[in-house]
Design an enzyme around this catalytic site. Structure first.
Site, PDB file in Angstrom:
ATOM      1  N   TYR A  69       0.830  -1.214   0.000  1.00 49.54           N
ATOM      2  CA  TYR A  69       0.000   0.000   0.000  1.00 49.54           C
ATOM      3  C   TYR A  69       0.863   1.262   0.000  1.00 49.54           C
ATOM      4  O   TYR A  69       0.521   2.250  -0.663  1.00 49.54           O
ATOM      5  CB  TYR A  69      -1.004  -0.039   1.156  1.00 49.54           C
ATOM      6  N   GLN A 103     -14.639   3.317  -7.299  1.00 48.12           N
ATOM      7  CA  GLN A 103     -14.087   2.149  -6.621  1.00 48.12           C
ATOM      8  C   GLN A 103     -12.596   2.371  -6.347  1.00 48.12           C
ATOM      9  O   GLN A 103     -11.968   1.590  -5.659  1.00 48.12           O
ATOM     10  CB  GLN A 103     -14.253   0.903  -7.504  1.00 48.12           C
ATOM     11  N   VAL A 105      -9.080   3.867  -4.985  1.00 42.61           N
ATOM     12  CA  VAL A 105      -8.587   4.347  -3.686  1.00 42.61           C
ATOM     13  C   VAL A 105      -7.568   5.474  -3.873  1.00 42.61           C
ATOM     14  O   VAL A 105      -6.986   5.947  -2.910  1.00 42.61           O
ATOM     15  CB  VAL A 105      -7.976   3.167  -2.887  1.00 42.61           C
ATOM     16  N   ASP A 106      -7.377   5.912  -5.128  1.00 39.94           N
ATOM     17  CA  ASP A 106      -6.473   7.046  -5.372  1.00 39.94           C
ATOM     18  C   ASP A 106      -7.249   8.358  -5.206  1.00 39.94           C
ATOM     19  O   ASP A 106      -8.469   8.343  -5.030  1.00 39.94           O
ATOM     20  CB  ASP A 106      -5.848   6.943  -6.769  1.00 39.94           C
ATOM     21  N   HIS A 121     -14.682   2.046  -1.866  1.00 40.43           N
ATOM     22  CA  HIS A 121     -13.679   1.097  -1.356  1.00 40.43           C
ATOM     23  C   HIS A 121     -12.571   1.783  -0.576  1.00 40.43           C
ATOM     24  O   HIS A 121     -11.467   1.238  -0.419  1.00 40.43           O
ATOM     25  CB  HIS A 121     -13.106   0.262  -2.509  1.00 40.43           C
ATOM     26  N   CYS A 129      -6.093   2.745  12.819  1.00 43.85           N
ATOM     27  CA  CYS A 129      -5.666   1.625  13.664  1.00 43.85           C
ATOM     28  C   CYS A 129      -6.521   0.401  13.344  1.00 43.85           C
ATOM     29  O   CYS A 129      -7.740   0.517  13.213  1.00 43.85           O
ATOM     30  CB  CYS A 129      -5.834   1.996  15.139  1.00 43.85           C
ATOM     31  N   CYS A 132      -8.530  -0.128  17.172  1.00 41.48           N
ATOM     32  CA  CYS A 132      -9.487   0.851  17.714  1.00 41.48           C
ATOM     33  C   CYS A 132      -9.959   1.841  16.650  1.00 41.48           C
ATOM     34  O   CYS A 132     -10.712   2.766  16.973  1.00 41.48           O
ATOM     35  CB  CYS A 132      -8.851   1.595  18.888  1.00 41.48           C
ATOM     36  N   GLY A 196     -14.222   2.578 -17.149  1.00 40.31           N
ATOM     37  CA  GLY A 196     -13.018   1.885 -16.716  1.00 40.31           C
ATOM     38  C   GLY A 196     -13.205   0.896 -15.601  1.00 40.31           C
ATOM     39  O   GLY A 196     -12.357   0.767 -14.720  1.00 40.31           O
ATOM     40  N   THR A 197     -14.337   0.176 -15.632  1.00 40.39           N
ATOM     41  CA  THR A 197     -14.506  -0.889 -14.640  1.00 40.39           C
ATOM     42  C   THR A 197     -14.861  -2.210 -15.313  1.00 40.39           C
ATOM     43  O   THR A 197     -15.623  -2.238 -16.277  1.00 40.39           O
ATOM     44  CB  THR A 197     -15.555  -0.548 -13.569  1.00 40.39           C
TER      45      THR A 197
HETATM   46  C1  BV8 Z   1     -18.099  -8.002   0.852  1.00 42.49           C
HETATM   47  C2  BV8 Z   1      -9.938  -1.677  -2.256  1.00 42.49           C
HETATM   48  C3  BV8 Z   1     -19.274  -8.984   2.641  1.00 42.49           C
HETATM   49  C4  BV8 Z   1      -8.688  -2.377  -1.843  1.00 42.49           C
HETATM   50  C5  BV8 Z   1     -11.325  -3.315  -3.453  1.00 42.49           C
HETATM   51  C6  BV8 Z   1     -21.447 -11.447  -5.161  1.00 42.49           C
HETATM   52  C7  BV8 Z   1     -21.019 -12.264  -6.165  1.00 42.49           C
HETATM   53  C8  BV8 Z   1     -19.676 -12.720  -6.164  1.00 42.49           C
HETATM   54  C9  BV8 Z   1     -18.758 -12.336  -5.173  1.00 42.49           C
HETATM   55  C10 BV8 Z   1     -19.197 -11.528  -4.185  1.00 42.49           C
HETATM   56  C11 BV8 Z   1     -20.529 -11.100  -4.166  1.00 42.49           C
HETATM   57  N1  BV8 Z   1     -20.668 -10.296  -3.086  1.00 42.49           N
HETATM   58  C12 BV8 Z   1     -19.468 -10.221  -2.418  1.00 42.49           C
HETATM   59  C13 BV8 Z   1     -18.558 -10.960  -3.074  1.00 42.49           C
HETATM   60  C14 BV8 Z   1     -17.169 -11.112  -2.686  1.00 42.49           C
HETATM   61  C15 BV8 Z   1     -16.285  -9.955  -3.195  1.00 42.49           C
HETATM   62  C16 BV8 Z   1     -16.293  -9.912  -4.699  1.00 42.49           C
HETATM   63  O1  BV8 Z   1     -17.000  -9.147  -5.316  1.00 42.49           O
HETATM   64  N2  BV8 Z   1     -15.442 -10.776  -5.288  1.00 42.49           N
HETATM   65  C17 BV8 Z   1     -15.316 -10.770  -6.763  1.00 42.49           C
HETATM   66  C18 BV8 Z   1     -13.866 -10.686  -7.116  1.00 42.49           C
HETATM   67  C19 BV8 Z   1     -15.920 -11.991  -7.329  1.00 42.49           C
HETATM   68  N3  BV8 Z   1     -16.722  -8.687  -2.643  1.00 42.49           N
HETATM   69  C20 BV8 Z   1     -16.237  -8.327  -1.423  1.00 42.49           C
HETATM   70  O2  BV8 Z   1     -15.462  -9.005  -0.774  1.00 42.49           O
HETATM   71  C21 BV8 Z   1     -16.724  -7.002  -0.865  1.00 42.49           C
HETATM   72  N4  BV8 Z   1     -17.103  -7.169   0.504  1.00 42.49           N
HETATM   73  O3  BV8 Z   1     -18.780  -8.593   0.063  1.00 42.49           O
HETATM   74  O4  BV8 Z   1     -18.260  -8.099   2.205  1.00 42.49           O
HETATM   75  C22 BV8 Z   1     -19.667  -8.494   3.932  1.00 42.49           C
HETATM   76  C23 BV8 Z   1     -20.885  -7.877   4.033  1.00 42.49           C
HETATM   77  C24 BV8 Z   1     -21.299  -7.451   5.282  1.00 42.49           C
HETATM   78  C25 BV8 Z   1     -20.474  -7.653   6.391  1.00 42.49           C
HETATM   79  C26 BV8 Z   1     -19.209  -8.234   6.232  1.00 42.49           C
HETATM   80  C27 BV8 Z   1     -18.791  -8.640   4.978  1.00 42.49           C
HETATM   81  C28 BV8 Z   1     -15.589  -5.948  -0.856  1.00 42.49           C
HETATM   82  C29 BV8 Z   1     -15.119  -5.663  -2.224  1.00 42.49           C
HETATM   83  C30 BV8 Z   1     -14.105  -4.498  -2.202  1.00 42.49           C
HETATM   84  C31 BV8 Z   1     -12.682  -4.984  -2.205  1.00 42.49           C
HETATM   85  N5  BV8 Z   1     -11.736  -3.861  -2.314  1.00 42.49           N
HETATM   86  N6  BV8 Z   1     -10.457  -2.245  -3.499  1.00 42.49           N
HETATM   87  C32 BV8 Z   1      -7.525  -2.081  -2.764  1.00 42.49           C
HETATM   88  O5  BV8 Z   1      -7.686  -1.294  -3.729  1.00 42.49           O
HETATM   89  O6  BV8 Z   1      -6.460  -2.636  -2.484  1.00 42.49           O
HETATM   90  S1  BV8 Z   1     -11.925  -3.964  -4.935  1.00 42.49           S
HETATM   91  C33 BV8 Z   1     -10.845  -3.378  -6.180  1.00 42.49           C
HETATM   92  O7  BV8 Z   1     -10.938  -4.320  -7.225  1.00 42.49           O
HETATM   93  C34 BV8 Z   1     -11.195  -2.053  -6.787  1.00 42.49           C
HETATM   94  O8  BV8 Z   1     -11.634  -1.121  -5.858  1.00 42.49           O
HETATM   95  C35 BV8 Z   1     -12.279  -2.446  -7.797  1.00 42.49           C
HETATM   96  O9  BV8 Z   1     -13.537  -2.530  -7.183  1.00 42.49           O
HETATM   97  C36 BV8 Z   1     -11.836  -3.840  -8.205  1.00 42.49           C
HETATM   98  C37 BV8 Z   1     -11.108  -3.811  -9.514  1.00 42.49           C
HETATM   99  O10 BV8 Z   1     -12.074  -3.622 -10.498  1.00 42.49           O
HETATM  100  P1  BV8 Z   1     -11.957  -2.389 -11.530  1.00 42.49           P
HETATM  101  O11 BV8 Z   1     -11.772  -1.128 -10.789  1.00 42.49           O
HETATM  102  O12 BV8 Z   1     -13.070  -2.524 -12.446  1.00 42.49           O
HETATM  103  O13 BV8 Z   1     -10.548  -2.660 -12.250  1.00 42.49           O
HETATM  104  P2  BV8 Z   1     -10.117  -3.886 -13.159  1.00 42.49           P
HETATM  105  O14 BV8 Z   1      -8.643  -3.853 -13.165  1.00 42.49           O
HETATM  106  O15 BV8 Z   1     -10.826  -5.127 -12.762  1.00 42.49           O
HETATM  107  O16 BV8 Z   1     -10.658  -3.512 -14.632  1.00 42.49           O
HETATM  108  C38 BV8 Z   1     -10.183  -2.364 -15.260  1.00 42.49           C
HETATM  109  C39 BV8 Z   1     -11.128  -2.111 -16.428  1.00 42.49           C
HETATM  110  O17 BV8 Z   1     -10.724  -0.896 -17.043  1.00 42.49           O
HETATM  111  C40 BV8 Z   1     -11.116  -3.200 -17.499  1.00 42.49           C
HETATM  112  O18 BV8 Z   1     -12.442  -3.475 -17.895  1.00 42.49           O
HETATM  113  C41 BV8 Z   1     -10.332  -2.556 -18.649  1.00 42.49           C
HETATM  114  O19 BV8 Z   1     -10.800  -2.979 -19.905  1.00 42.49           O
HETATM  115  C42 BV8 Z   1     -10.628  -1.086 -18.431  1.00 42.49           C
HETATM  116  N7  BV8 Z   1      -9.592  -0.156 -18.911  1.00 42.49           N
HETATM  117  C43 BV8 Z   1      -8.255  -0.371 -19.004  1.00 42.49           C
HETATM  118  N8  BV8 Z   1      -7.650   0.774 -19.478  1.00 42.49           N
HETATM  119  C44 BV8 Z   1      -8.632   1.695 -19.637  1.00 42.49           C
HETATM  120  C45 BV8 Z   1      -9.873   1.111 -19.259  1.00 42.49           C
HETATM  121  N9  BV8 Z   1     -11.046   1.776 -19.304  1.00 42.49           N
HETATM  122  C46 BV8 Z   1     -11.007   3.062 -19.754  1.00 42.49           C
HETATM  123  N10 BV8 Z   1      -9.851   3.693 -20.117  1.00 42.49           N
HETATM  124  C47 BV8 Z   1      -8.669   3.045 -20.087  1.00 42.49           C
HETATM  125  N11 BV8 Z   1      -7.558   3.689 -20.456  1.00 42.49           N
HETATM  126 ZN    ZN Z   2      -5.632   1.856  18.162  1.00 40.86          ZN
END
Ligand code: BV8
Ligand code: ZN
Length: 254
Positions: A69, A103, A105-106, A121, A129, A132, A196-197
């Site tokens: 990070y 989505q 974090v930047d 996100h 922390c 806490c 871009g998602t």
């Molecule tokens: C939770 C922060 C429960 C951290 C991130 C339902 C179905 C299946 C799975 C699940 C579900 N519900 C929950 C899940 C589990 C999980 C999930 O979704 N898993 C997936 C992988 C199957 N979800 C979770 O765990 C979530 N939490 O469900 O908790 C709960 C509920 C109550 C109480 C307790 C628990 C939490 C999810 C969040 C995780 N954190 N980020 C960090 O950054 O380190 S997610 C992170 O990955 C990003 O924030 C973003 O969301 C994701 C990446 O996706 P994108 O941003 O779309 O990027 P990606 O690289 O994939 O794609 C880029 C795109 O851009 C491409 O399409 C490409 O073609 C395009 N592109 C490229 N260049 C360009 C462009 N577009 C335009 N211009 C360009 N130049």
């Molecule tokens: Zn603390």
């Protein structure tokens, strides 16, 4: 880039009152910030982001995850908002009721002039922390080595537990207020622009679908196909920093 699609998107935006701009990692790709699809490099090359971005990974190896990070934070600090981020801020300036939901974090939307994007996100600039939740200082602006390094997380000033990044890890709940704000705006908007998602991570990926179900026009900007292709009213196949300025220029030719 199909000219007709740009014109059609511009016409939708120009007459819209309530617009949601929903962004993912592709929005920042042209600023040099790697997407989640891009393979990790350096120290993290043998990990996939989804396994590193978990509470389990932090518990197992806090120095590896904190180092990752801090490396991402220094990459973002060196980056600049691109023409796509600037176009999003321009859309906000022209539309009566805009909302940016990201989505990412930047802080590139903020640095491009977007006043208050909703971070579903979390952020790289809000460490706290892990025990806490006491907010921790953002940390020195030191440049991390290109290949990255293990870095012990700082300690909480209140309870001495390790400080963690202020992001939402896989398996963790999203900030409820942010999710509610985004879902309400999506259900109420005229146009939702999704940029871009890959729309694979939930519950965030539900936002464009909520807008479509509510009858809004969904405009997708992505050089590649995503599961949202059939949901979108318009698919603009191209990079954000090229397509979005073209759409803004057509919508508001000053
Ligand atoms: C939770 C922060 C429960 C951290 C991130 C339902 C179905 C299946 C799975 C699940 C579900 N519900 C929950 C899940 C589990 C999980 C999930 O979704 N898993 C997936 C992988 C199957 N979800 C979770 O765990 C979530 N939490 O469900 O908790 C709960 C509920 C109550 C109480 C307790 C628990 C939490 C999810 C969040 C995780 N954190 N980020 C960090 O950054 O380190 S997610 C992170 O990955 C990003 O924030 C973003 O969301 C994701 C990446 O996706 P994108 O941003 O779309 O990027 P990606 O690289 O994939 O794609 C880029 C795109 O851009 C491409 O399409 C490409 O073609 C395009 N592109 C490229 N260049 C360009 C462009 N577009 C335009 N211009 C360009 N130049
Ligand atoms: Zn603390």
């Amino acid at each position: 880039m199909e000219h007709g699609a740009v014109e059609a998107a511009a016409a939708l935006l120009a007459r819209a009152r309530r617009v949601v701009v929903f962004t993912g990692a592709g929005m920042s790709a042209e600023s040099g910030v790697p997407t989640f699809r891009d393979a990790l490099t350096g120290l993290w090359h043998r990990y996939d982001p989804q396994s590193l971005a978990t509470p389990q990974a932090f518990a197992a190896d806090p120095d590896l995850v904190w180092g990752w990070y801090e490396w991402r934070r220094s990459a973002v600090r060196r980056a600049r908002p691109n023409a796509g981020h600037l176009a999003v801020a321009a859309i906000e300036a022209h539309v009566p009721q805009p909302l940016v939901v990201t989505q990412n974090v930047d802080d590139l939307h903020e640095r491009a002039g977007s006043p208050d994007p909703v971070h579903l996100h979390g952020s790289l600039f809000a460490p706290r922390c892990c025990a806490c939740a006491h907010p921790a200082p953002a940390g020195a602006d030191a440049d991390e080595p290109a290949g990255g390094r293990r870095l012990p997380p700082p300690r909480c000033v209140r309870c001495c537990a390790p400080v963690r990044p202020g992001v939402v890890w896989f398996g963790e709940a999203l900030p409820q207020a942010a999710l509610d704000t985004a879902a309400t705006a999506a259900a109420d908007c005229d146009v939702l622009l999704t940029v871009g998602t890959s729309a694979l991570v939930y519950p965030a990926a539900e936002i464009p679908r909520t807008a479509a179900r509510a009858g809004a026009a969904v405009v997708q900007v992505n050089p590649g196909p995503t599961p949202l292709d059939p949901v979108a009213t318009l698919n603009l196949r191209g990079p954000a920093a090229e397509v979005l300025p073209a759409v803004v220029g057509a919508a508001w030719p000053d």
